[in-house]
Design a protein around this motif. Structure first.
Motif, PDB file in Angstrom:
ATOM      1  N   ASN A 126     -26.339 -63.708 -15.373  1.00 61.78           N
ATOM      2  CA  ASN A 126     -25.565 -62.858 -16.290  1.00 61.78           C
ATOM      3  C   ASN A 126     -24.098 -62.844 -15.870  1.00 61.78           C
ATOM      4  OD1 ASN A 126     -24.702 -60.876 -18.037  1.00 61.78           O
ATOM      5  ND2 ASN A 126     -26.470 -59.565 -17.689  1.00 61.78           N
ATOM      6  N   ILE A 127     -23.213 -63.023 -16.832  1.00 53.85           N
ATOM      7  CA  ILE A 127     -21.773 -62.956 -16.527  1.00 53.85           C
ATOM      8  C   ILE A 127     -21.123 -61.948 -17.471  1.00 53.85           C
ATOM      9  CG2 ILE A 127     -19.610 -64.251 -16.359  1.00 53.85           C
ATOM     10  CD1 ILE A 127     -21.278 -66.803 -16.093  1.00 53.85           C
ATOM     11  N   THR A 128     -20.423 -60.973 -16.904  1.00 52.25           N
ATOM     12  CA  THR A 128     -19.739 -59.995 -17.753  1.00 52.25           C
ATOM     13  C   THR A 128     -18.270 -59.927 -17.393  1.00 52.25           C
ATOM     14  OG1 THR A 128     -21.757 -58.703 -17.577  1.00 52.25           O
ATOM     15  CG2 THR A 128     -19.891 -57.656 -18.683  1.00 52.25           C
ATOM     16  N   GLU A 129     -17.445 -60.033 -18.423  1.00 50.37           N
ATOM     17  CA  GLU A 129     -16.006 -59.934 -18.193  1.00 50.37           C
ATOM     18  C   GLU A 129     -15.586 -58.480 -18.235  1.00 50.37           C
ATOM     19  OE1 GLU A 129     -14.166 -63.263 -20.659  1.00 50.37           O
ATOM     20  OE2 GLU A 129     -12.452 -61.993 -20.129  1.00 50.37           O
ATOM     21  N   MET A 130     -14.775 -58.076 -17.267  1.00 47.99           N
ATOM     22  CA  MET A 130     -14.272 -56.704 -17.257  1.00 47.99           C
ATOM     23  C   MET A 130     -12.756 -56.747 -17.393  1.00 47.99           C
ATOM     24  SD  MET A 130     -17.091 -54.999 -16.709  1.00 47.99           S
ATOM     25  CE  MET A 130     -16.763 -53.383 -16.026  1.00 47.99           C
ATOM     26  N   GLU A 131     -12.148 -55.556 -17.532  1.00 47.64           N
ATOM     27  CA  GLU A 131     -10.686 -55.550 -17.627  1.00 47.64           C
ATOM     28  C   GLU A 131     -10.065 -55.893 -16.274  1.00 47.64           C
ATOM     29  OE1 GLU A 131     -11.371 -50.924 -17.526  1.00 47.64           O
ATOM     30  OE2 GLU A 131     -12.554 -52.636 -18.147  1.00 47.64           O
ATOM     31  N   ASN A 132      -8.786 -56.115 -16.227  1.00 48.80           N
ATOM     32  CA  ASN A 132      -8.024 -56.474 -15.017  1.00 48.80           C
ATOM     33  C   ASN A 132      -8.499 -57.787 -14.390  1.00 48.80           C
ATOM     34  OD1 ASN A 132      -6.658 -54.077 -15.324  1.00 48.80           O
ATOM     35  ND2 ASN A 132      -8.086 -52.968 -13.998  1.00 48.80           N
ATOM     36  N   ASN A 133      -8.822 -58.736 -15.241  1.00 44.59           N
ATOM     37  CA  ASN A 133      -9.253 -60.055 -14.751  1.00 44.59           C
ATOM     38  C   ASN A 133     -10.400 -59.974 -13.760  1.00 44.59           C
ATOM     39  OD1 ASN A 133      -7.344 -61.387 -16.310  1.00 44.59           O
ATOM     40  ND2 ASN A 133      -5.767 -61.155 -14.739  1.00 44.59           N
ATOM     41  N   LYS A 134     -11.374 -59.149 -14.093  1.00 45.76           N
ATOM     42  CA  LYS A 134     -12.542 -59.008 -13.218  1.00 45.76           C
ATOM     43  C   LYS A 134     -13.757 -59.630 -13.875  1.00 45.76           C
ATOM     44  CE  LYS A 134     -13.562 -55.117 -10.499  1.00 45.76           C
ATOM     45  NZ  LYS A 134     -13.609 -53.651 -10.491  1.00 45.76           N
ATOM     46  N   LEU A 135     -14.644 -60.161 -13.041  1.00 47.09           N
ATOM     47  CA  LEU A 135     -15.856 -60.793 -13.534  1.00 47.09           C
ATOM     48  C   LEU A 135     -17.029 -60.263 -12.709  1.00 47.09           C
ATOM     49  CD1 LEU A 135     -15.868 -62.943 -15.739  1.00 47.09           C
ATOM     50  CD2 LEU A 135     -15.949 -64.691 -13.972  1.00 47.09           C
ATOM     51  N   ILE A 136     -18.065 -59.823 -13.399  1.00 48.64           N
ATOM     52  CA  ILE A 136     -19.247 -59.386 -12.659  1.00 48.64           C
ATOM     53  C   ILE A 136     -20.393 -60.331 -12.984  1.00 48.64           C
ATOM     54  CG2 ILE A 136     -20.919 -57.530 -12.363  1.00 48.64           C
ATOM     55  CD1 ILE A 136     -18.781 -55.537 -12.891  1.00 48.64           C
ATOM     56  N   ILE A 137     -20.975 -60.917 -11.961  1.00 53.28           N
ATOM     57  CA  ILE A 137     -22.099 -61.820 -12.239  1.00 53.28           C
ATOM     58  C   ILE A 137     -23.324 -61.372 -11.461  1.00 53.28           C
ATOM     59  CG2 ILE A 137     -20.521 -63.750 -12.621  1.00 53.28           C
ATOM     60  CD1 ILE A 137     -21.556 -64.914  -9.973  1.00 53.28           C
TER      61      ILE A 137
END
Ligand SMILES: Nc1ncnc2c1ncn2[C@@H]1O[C@H](COP(=O)(O)OP(=O)(O)OP(=O)(O)O)[C@@H](O)[C@H]1O
Ligand SMILES: [Mg+2]
Lengths: 351, 268
Positions: free
Chosen positions: A296-307
């Motif tokens: 799973n890859i989720t884009e967050m604000e402030n150029n953040k990525l949660i995988i």
């Protein structure tokens, strides 16, 4: 003769009708009794299909849940999920548009006045009588519950001390937000409620006061009190709860113990990358999508990525870090409630 | 829950503590009426001796207007109190506790009543004691009672206003405006010869009070044979006792309407 037979038939039907009806009534009342006995021993709150609309907005959209006697039950959800509306209905101050609940064996719709003596309420917004002292505020709540002077004095002293509220003879107007919060919690407890409702108890508290409140809530649980709290702080839910219901858009989208929720999500581990530019992020995202262990890859604000990924440290070392050339920070952790929430709703708890 | 018990007293106690700390409310309740009295006295002290009735000065005749004004202020203070309780969540907080709305209303009437008594005593001390307004001692108890009954009507009016307004500032403005309008329309400030006066409780309170405490010399005679005179000294066909009935009716209607509307607007 034909007429006579029909009449006979009619009489038989009548008798049967009556007898079947009687049977049904007895059955259902038996059934009810059975349920209620079970209810009183196991569940102290049973919510059925509770609904609340404000004009066109469905704040609470048909939720059902059960709370066990003596447990701590959390409603976790982002702003506007309908947590406070649920609490306001369960504490008898807001009339549901639909559905009902059994609280301490009484129907919320039909017998709300019988529920009031058993509950304590700490609303989301602090409600204190500003002109009154801390002691007078607590005393007032005690009086409304019909307590006598001695009991009120004794409990007030203990509770204010436990909540570390100094200046109990000062008017509440001079209190800081955090002090008012703690005073509200004390006010909700003066009548020794069987069921305590805390709407975001630690909102506006500093870390030290938050700890104090958490420890206090844990102590309360030991006394056998049933506690329902709302929060959008997953650490709070994690630390305190026996069961958690995750709410979003007026619905319960997940329910279970912390461990159940975590094991159900089956995400494994979590990585939080932050990048110095959007270009860097896109590049990394493209590469990560090619790795099979990345779920799973989720884009967050402030150029953040949660995988989220499976395979633990091995995957991290061999697969992921090899593919990504540059990033600002990296954070590796176990799957948390927030990630589960993210997966369920596609947005963060504080969105 | 409509039961009434000792909790009403604890609500009243809380209200009194709150009100004593609310300086603007205390100003309107206590200081302002006394200021008005002094202004009236000064304004009418240069009276050239052209007496109105039975050798009374203008100040004597206008004094009941000040009583009406002062007691009527409870419409403002109670409107502010109830709208505040809606806005700051205290009403909802009380609703979550085992206490009836009956107790909430009675508590408000008791606490407002305490201040009303204080107001009447102060106004009497100043008006009759220091500034020398004329009075008939035998009639004072019933005058006092009429003032209190009118006070209850004012609380009812305050409740009606608070039902429709969520902000205490708005309630304060609207209540003050309606109080002032009623004071003028009823002819309580300045004599007004218009049928509109009959539709205000203030008119009846002022006229009955005036005749009982200032003009009257024999209670039963006055009650049965005397008629209410208009502020411009024209006798009406209303006997005094019918005026007392009107005051009671206004109080009953206002308080019942107030409670009904407030309940309808705030019980969910
Ligand atoms: N009195 C009201 N009138 C109209 N809409 C309302 C009212 N109270 C709540 N709502 C709406 O109902 C929804 C749910 O609100 P609620 O306060 O229950 O959310 P919440 O989960 O407690 O959020 P938060 O974390 O911000 O406290 C929101 O969309 C809100 O705008
Ligand atoms: Mg809320």
């Amino acid at each position: 003769m034909v007429y006579g037979r029909n009449l006979f038939k009619l009489i038989i039907i009548k008798i049967m009708n009556v007898s079947t009806k009687k049977e049904a009534i007895i059955l259902s009342s038996d059934h009810n009794q059975f349920n209620e006995n079970k209810l009183s021993t196991e569940y102290i709150i049973i919510v059925q299909n509770l609904e609340k609309s404000f004009n066109s907005v469905k704040a609470v959209d048909g939720i059902s849940l059960k709370v066990r006697k003596g447990e701590l039950f959390s409603l976790l959800g982002p702003n506007g999920a309908g947590k406070s509306t649920t609490i306001r209905m369960l504490t008898t101050v807001l009339k549901p548009s639909n559905g009902d609940a059994r609280i301490a064996e009484y129907s919320l719709i039909k017998e709300k006045d019988k529920i009031k003596p058993f509950i304590g309420v700490c609303p989301q917004e602090n409600v204190v009588f500003e002109a009154l002292t801390a002691e007078d505020n607590v005393e007032f709540v005690g009086r409304m519950h019909g307590m006598n002077t001695d009991d009120i004095k004794e409990r007030t002293k203990i509770l204010l001390e436990k909540m570390n509220i100094a200046g109990r003879k000062k008017s509440a107007k001079s209190f800081s937000g955090g002090m008012k919060r703690r005073l509200n919690i004390v006010m909700s407890l003066i009548n020794q409620p069987q069921i305590l409702f805390l709407d975001e108890p630690s909102a506006g508290l500093d870390p030290q006061a938050r700890r104090l409140v958490w420890d206090f809530i844990k102590d309360l649980k030991k006394t056998g009190m049933t506690i329902i709290l709302t929060t959008h702080d997953m650490i709070e839910a994690d630390v305190l709860s026996d069961h958690i219901a995750i709410m979003d858009h007026g619905k319960i989208i997940a329910f279970g113990t912390v461990n159940e929720l975590k094991s159900n999500s089956n995400n494994g581990n979590i990585l939080e990358f932050s990048f110095s530019s959007r270009k860097e992020l896109i590049q990394a995202k493209n590469r990560l999508e090619q790795i099979t262990d990345v779920k799973n890859i989720t884009e967050m604000e402030n150029n953040k990525l949660i995988i989220s990924f499976t395979g633990g440290v091995k995957t991290l070392k061999n697969e992921i870090l090899g593919k990504i050339e540059s990033f600002k920070t990296l954070h590796f952790r176990e799957d948390s409630l927030e990630d589960i929430f993210l997966k369920l709703t596609g947005r963060g708890l504080r969105d | 829950m409509s039961t009434i018990d000792l909790k009403a007293w604890y609500i009243a106690k809380k209200n009194i503590k709150e009100k004593l700390k609310n300086y603007s409310s205390m100003f309107w309740t206590i200081a302002f009426p006394i200021m008005m009295l002094i202004v009236y006295k000064l304004a009418f002290s240069a009276d050239d001796g052209s007496y109105l009735i039975n050798g009374l000065t203008t100040f004597d005749v206008e004094f009941p207007g000040i009583v009406v004004y002062t007691i009527g202020i409870s419409c403002v203070t109670s409107a502010v109190m109830f709208s505040m309780s809606k806005k700051d969540g205290t009403l909802e907080r009380i609703d979550a506790m085992p206490v009836s709305r009956g107790n909430v209303f009675l508590g408000a009437v008791i606490s407002e009543g305490v201040f009303m008594n204080l107001q009447i005593i102060l106004i009497y001390l100043f008006g009759y004691g220091i500034l020398g307004a004329h009075f008939e001692l035998a009639m004072m108890p019933i005058g006092y009672l009429i003032a209190l009954i009118y006070g209850i009507a004012s609380i009812g009016l305050g409740l009606i206003i608070a039902s429709f307004l969520n902000s205490p500032e708005g309630a304060n403005g609207i209540a003050m405006l309606s109080h002032m309008c009623l004071m003028f329309v009823s002819g309580s400030f300045f004599p007004l010869d218009n049928v509109s006066v009959f539709f205000t409780p203030q008119y009846w309170v002022k006229q009955v009070y005036l005749q009982l405490t200032v003009v009257g010399d024999s209670f039963s005679d006055l009650l049965y044979s005397g008629t209410i005179i208009t502020p411009t000294s024209v006798a009406t066909f209303f006997p005094i006792w019918s005026g007392i009935l009107m005051i009671l009716a206004f109080a009953a209607i206002f308080i019942i309407l107030g409670i009904r509307i407030f309940q309808k607007k705030t019980t969910l």
